[in-house]
Enzyme design. Structure first.
Site, PDB file in Angstrom:
ATOM      1  N   GLY A  19       0.783  -1.224   0.000  1.00  0.00           N
ATOM      2  CA  GLY A  19       0.000   0.000   0.000  1.00  0.00           C
ATOM      3  C   GLY A  19       0.815   1.274   0.000  1.00  0.00           C
ATOM      4  O   GLY A  19       1.876   1.372  -0.625  1.00  0.00           O
ATOM      5  N   GLY A  21       2.521   2.692   2.385  1.00  0.00           N
ATOM      6  CA  GLY A  21       3.833   2.564   3.000  1.00  0.00           C
ATOM      7  C   GLY A  21       4.874   2.058   2.018  1.00  0.00           C
ATOM      8  O   GLY A  21       5.993   2.570   1.967  1.00  0.00           O
ATOM      9  N   ARG A  41       5.306  -8.750   7.651  1.00  0.00           N
ATOM     10  CA  ARG A  41       5.697  -9.861   6.777  1.00  0.00           C
ATOM     11  C   ARG A  41       7.179  -9.768   6.406  1.00  0.00           C
ATOM     12  O   ARG A  41       7.570  -9.003   5.532  1.00  0.00           O
ATOM     13  CB  ARG A  41       4.811  -9.863   5.533  1.00  0.00           C
ATOM     14  N   ASP A  66       4.808  -6.842  14.578  1.00  0.00           N
ATOM     15  CA  ASP A  66       3.425  -6.371  14.619  1.00  0.00           C
ATOM     16  C   ASP A  66       3.361  -5.256  15.650  1.00  0.00           C
ATOM     17  O   ASP A  66       3.577  -5.487  16.850  1.00  0.00           O
ATOM     18  CB  ASP A  66       2.496  -7.526  15.012  1.00  0.00           C
ATOM     19  N   TYR A 156     -12.473   3.174  13.761  1.00  0.00           N
ATOM     20  CA  TYR A 156     -11.418   3.558  12.819  1.00  0.00           C
ATOM     21  C   TYR A 156     -11.422   5.059  12.571  1.00  0.00           C
ATOM     22  O   TYR A 156     -10.368   5.706  12.595  1.00  0.00           O
ATOM     23  CB  TYR A 156     -11.599   2.812  11.499  1.00  0.00           C
TER      24      TYR A 156
END
Length: 259
Positions: A19, A21, A41, A66, A156
Site C-alpha cells: 500500500g 507505505g 511480513r 506487529d 477507525y
C-alpha cells in the site's frame, strides 16, 4: 521533494510491505534515502529491501514486527538508535467496517494500538532527536473519515480523528525547531486495506498517487488531502454542519460495505 541532504540519510517507514507505505518507501529509495522497513511480513520486506537496495544503491534494514504487540515499538526504536534517522513515515494502520457492537473487542483495541499508540510512541521518540539537529520530518496518515464521526466505522474514524488533531498541533510545535510535520488524509485507496476492512470502493486513488503528492507536500505544508477527487469531497463536506457530515459519511460507508 524531500531528499537526504534536507532531512537526514535514513528514513523509517512503517507499514512498508504494501500500500501507501510501500509506495513511500519506493519513492524515498529513489531519492537516495537509506531505509528502515517495518511491517509484519518478513519475507515481503526482505524482497523489497533487496529490490530497492539493488536499484538505488541504498542501505536497508528490515524489522518484521506487529506494532500492536507489547514491546514491538520499543524494539523498533532500539534497533534504530545508532542510525542518523531524519524522516519518520508512520504508514502502518488498519480499519474495520460495520456496527461497533459487532466489532471484535480485541480487534477494536488492537486498532487503537496500531493507529494511535504506536504512532505517538514513534513520534515521541524521533521528534526530540530531530529537534536536537534542527532538521527532520514526520509524516502521519489520517483519512477523509477523520474529520467527523462515521457510523459504520466508528472506531477507525476516531483513530484517524486523533491523528489529525495530534499532527496539526505537532506541526505548529515543531516548525520553530526546524522539523516538518505533515498529516496526509487520503480518501479511498486501492490497497489491501479495503479488503481487510471489508470495504469495496466505486472510485479509488492509487497508493503511488497518494505517496507522490504526500512527499511533494512535506516541508511545504502541514496537511494535504491527496488527489483532486479527495480534495473535492472534503471541501464539499466542509460546508455542512457537523451532524450533516456524519450523515453523509454514514451513507458513503453504507455504500462501501453493502453486500
Amino acid at each position: 521533494m524531500a531528499n537526504p541532504e534536507q532531512f537526514g540519510p535514513w528514513a523509517v517507514v512503517t507499514g512498508a510491505s504494501s500500500g501507501i507505505g510501500r509506495s513511500m518507501a519506493e519513492l524515498l529509495a529513489a531519492k537516495g534515502f537509506n531505509l528502515v522497513l517495518i511491517a509484519r511480513r518478513e519475507q515481503v520486506l526482505d524482497e523489497l529491501a533487496g529490490t530497492l537496495g539493488g536499484a538505488h544503491g541504498i542501505e536497508t534494514k528490515v524489522l518484521a514486527t506487529d506494532l500492536s504487540d507489547s514491546g514491538a515499538v520499543k524494539a523498533c526504536l532500539s534497533a534504530t538508535e545508532g542510525l542518523d534517522v531524519g524522516l519518520l513515515v508512520a504508514a502502518s494502520g488498519f480499519g474495520a467496517a460495520g456496527p461497533f457492537v459487532d466489532e471484535d473487542p480485541e480487534l477494536a483495541l488492537e486498532m487503537i494500538d496500531v493507529n494511535i499508540a504506536a504512532v505517538v510512541a514513534m513520534a515521541r521518540h524521533f521528534a526530540p532527536r530531530f529537534a536536537a539537529k534542527a532538521r527532520g520530518g514526520i509524516v502521519l496518515f489520517g483519512s477523509i473519515v477523520g474529520g467527523q464521526g462515521v457510523p459504520g466505522s466508528a472506531n477507525y474514524a476516531a483513530t484517524k480523528g486523533y491523528i489529525h488533531s495530534f499532527g496539526e498541533a505537532l506541526a505548529r510545535e515543531m516548525r520553530p525547531l526546524g522539523v516538518s510535520v505533515l498529516v496526509s488524509a487520503p480518501g479511498p485507496v486501492a490497497t489491501e486495506f479495503g479488503g481487510r476492512a471489508g470495504m469495496t470502493y466505486g472510485f479509488s486513488a492509487t497508493a503511488d498517487q497518494v505517496a507522490e503528492q504526500t512527499l511533494a507536500a512535506l516541508g511545504r505544508r502541514s496537511y494535504i488531502a491527496p488527489t483532486a477527487f479527495n480534495r473535492f469531497l472534503q471541501t464539499s463536506l466542509a460546508f455542512l454542519p457537523r451532524f450533516g457530515r456524519v450523515r453523509v459519511m454514514e451513507r458513503i460507508m453504507a455504500g462501501m460495505t453493502a453486500g
